[in-house]
Design an enzyme around this catalytic site. Sequence first.
Site: not given
Length: 380
Positions: A64-66, A98, A212, A253
Amino acid sequence: MADEDAHNGEDKRPTDIPALRWEEPPEGPVLVLLDQTRLPAEEVELVCTDASALVEAIRSLAVRGAPLLGIAGAYGVALAAVRGFEVAEAADALAGARPTAVNLAVGVRRARAAHQEALARTGDPRQAAAAALAAARALHREDAEASARMAAHGLALLDELLPAGGHRVLTHCNTGSLVSGGEGTAFAVALAAHRAGRLRRLWVDETRPLLQGARLTAYEAARNDMPYTLLTDNAAGSLFAAGEVDAVLIGADRIAADGSVANKVGSYPLAVLARYHHVPFIVVAPVTTVDGGTPDGASIEVEQRPGYEVTEVTAPQVPVTGAGGGIPVAPLGTQAYNPAFDVTPPELVTAIVTEEGAVSPVTTEALAELCARSRQVTIS
């Protein structure tokens, strides 16, 4: 996922087990991910042998994470190409895994374009696959370099805005090495302040419902020996009222052309609090997160997550009984509103920090100029 490999987490730093890496064992190339759903209880790696496994990992938030999603998307295209799967099909599935995180689609497009160009030029699938992998590796390297530059620009801005030093910074969600090819975005700025001896306190929002902040940011802060304190999201207001927050640092994001920022849900309330209390609200993200094709905040597609993430709680190594694999905390049948992100309008953003510098005030024109400058640097 074809395999899992558990690691003992003792005496390790976050960078000892990278969030993502490409490996080529005898049985064929794979993409190895640190499963972030299992942190901080255990460090477990997932081994993806095809794009569908990577799509599952993206949707489950194992990765995860842009910025990291962009890197993962590029490697996913390369994985499909190297293993002889249909590249276009894999690219489409990855890009749609996503919808809010623009970096994911950017990374997929970059590797796919490299693959298509090489295939058209050489007619050799192996050379095309190598081109896709080279594009993914280049993106990975560039993101690490961008992370270092963002940290430097962000620390300079903090020092300018807060000349007294002793920064007390509030952050939301997770923006460190777990979301980046380097040390992260917003977290990297706080880490730079810590290393410079100018971080007095890192306030870490829990970041409900998936925690998170509690699970991941606290994990990274502890391993970097940073002075940090965890708080529930709804306790932030009392911190502002007590004058205990000097600045807010978050990631993004997607940033629309007008400077509207989509970030983990809970970011917008922090921006409102920061404005009321005259506290700088700073967004740290690479230029690739700026989406000129999205004109404003209302045009950003906000991902809606499953309701069980709210009605149940999960924790590694804890027995589960709920339909979503967690422990029920609400009556059976309870409906839940669970957007993954919210959107902060540009007038509430003090500055957007990128690897090319900071934009303040945040306007359409200033962002467009910064992105144009970034393209010139890349081309040269």
